[in-house]
Motif scaffolding. Structure first.
Motif, mmCIF file in Angstrom:
data_model
loop_
_atom_site.group_PDB
_atom_site.id
_atom_site.type_symbol
_atom_site.label_atom_id
_atom_site.label_comp_id
_atom_site.label_asym_id
_atom_site.label_seq_id
_atom_site.Cartn_x
_atom_site.Cartn_y
_atom_site.Cartn_z
ATOM 1 N N LYS A 62 -2.015 -3.143 2.226
ATOM 2 C CA LYS A 62 -2.072 -2.286 3.419
ATOM 3 C C LYS A 62 -2.571 -0.892 3.064
ATOM 4 O O LYS A 62 -3.389 -0.309 3.790
ATOM 5 C CB LYS A 62 -0.686 -2.199 4.072
ATOM 6 C CG LYS A 62 -0.313 -3.428 4.855
ATOM 7 C CD LYS A 62 1.062 -3.276 5.481
ATOM 8 C CE LYS A 62 1.450 -4.537 6.221
ATOM 9 N NZ LYS A 62 2.818 -4.462 6.771
ATOM 10 N N GLN A 63 -2.079 -0.337 1.949
ATOM 11 C CA GLN A 63 -2.513 0.991 1.530
ATOM 12 C C GLN A 63 -3.987 0.997 1.126
ATOM 13 O O GLN A 63 -4.710 1.946 1.439
ATOM 14 C CB GLN A 63 -1.637 1.501 0.377
ATOM 15 C CG GLN A 63 -0.198 1.737 0.746
ATOM 16 C CD GLN A 63 -0.039 2.829 1.783
ATOM 17 O OE1 GLN A 63 -0.691 3.868 1.707
ATOM 18 N NE2 GLN A 63 0.811 2.605 2.779
ATOM 19 N N ARG A 65 -6.333 -0.929 2.299
ATOM 20 C CA ARG A 65 -7.145 -1.050 3.524
ATOM 21 C C ARG A 65 -7.273 0.271 4.266
ATOM 22 O O ARG A 65 -8.209 0.446 5.044
ATOM 23 C CB ARG A 65 -6.562 -2.138 4.432
ATOM 24 C CG ARG A 65 -6.813 -3.525 3.885
ATOM 25 C CD ARG A 65 -6.313 -4.617 4.803
ATOM 26 N NE ARG A 65 -6.666 -5.926 4.255
ATOM 27 C CZ ARG A 65 -5.897 -6.995 4.319
ATOM 28 N NH1 ARG A 65 -4.731 -6.944 4.922
ATOM 29 N NH2 ARG A 65 -6.296 -8.130 3.782
ATOM 30 N N LYS A 66 -6.356 1.192 4.040
ATOM 31 C CA LYS A 66 -6.405 2.502 4.700
ATOM 32 C C LYS A 66 -7.424 3.446 4.067
ATOM 33 O O LYS A 66 -7.811 4.438 4.682
ATOM 34 C CB LYS A 66 -5.020 3.162 4.673
ATOM 35 C CG LYS A 66 -4.022 2.515 5.594
ATOM 36 C CD LYS A 66 -2.695 3.246 5.521
ATOM 37 C CE LYS A 66 -1.657 2.572 6.409
ATOM 38 N NZ LYS A 66 -0.353 3.264 6.327
ATOM 39 N N VAL A 68 -10.797 5.036 3.139
ATOM 40 C CA VAL A 68 -12.040 5.101 3.908
ATOM 41 C C VAL A 68 -13.151 4.275 3.261
ATOM 42 O O VAL A 68 -13.933 3.619 3.950
ATOM 43 C CB VAL A 68 -12.491 6.576 4.070
ATOM 44 C CG1 VAL A 68 -13.835 6.661 4.765
ATOM 45 C CG2 VAL A 68 -11.444 7.362 4.818
#
Length: 160
Positions: A62-63, A65-66, A68
């Protein structure tokens, strides 16, 4: 549990440090890291191996994918995949040891890539278990140096 995470990223300065910083900032360890350009100009693929339970890996993904510069993140441990690693070993091969080492090299389908009167440099490609088994066998002859690439992996077949 060991996980292999594949990350498609934009190939620009600072991407590697941001990904590594994400891991270290949250107390996660990177066991191996491999980065190379893809066939698409401006994009690279990062292959990271790490350890953690499902909850930790889910948080890492999840991190990632954040970020940029991250375009795609896949946990290859959840899919059917092919994994390989390449290793070079410098082994003491003086005298009668040489013939025994060459038999082991043949059994493991390795290549001898450099020869001197005192030592051999051996190249081997395979899964982590194969490389570990080879190290264990060659230790009694005297391994002088080891260099490993870390894992590279691709999903099998048409899995998207």
């Amino acid at each position: 549990m060991r996980h292999i995470i594949s990350i498609l990223v934009e190939n620009e300065p600072g991407v590697l440090s941001r990904v590594a910083g994400l891991f270290s900032g949250r107390g996660f360890n990177i066991e191996t890291l491999n980065v190379a350009p893809t066939l698409t100009p401006g994009l690279s693929i990062m292959t990271i191996t790490t350890h953690g339970d499902e909850q930790i890996i889910e948080q890492i993904i999840k991190q990632l994918r954040k970020l940029v510069t991250t375009l795609k993140v896949v946990d290859l441990s959840e899919a059917s995949s092919v994994e390989r690693e390449m290793m070079l070993l410098r082994v003491d091969a003086e005298g009668t040891k040489r013939a025994e080492i060459l038999r082991i090299v043949d059994i493991f389908r390795c290549k001898v890539v450099d020869v001197s009167p005192e030592e051999l440099i051996i190249e081997v490609t395979g899964e982590q278990g194969k490389l570990t088994a080879l190290i264990n066998l060659l230790q009694r002859y005297g391994i002088k140096e080891v260099a490993r690439t870390g894992a590279v992996a691709l999903r099998r077949g048409m899995q998207g």
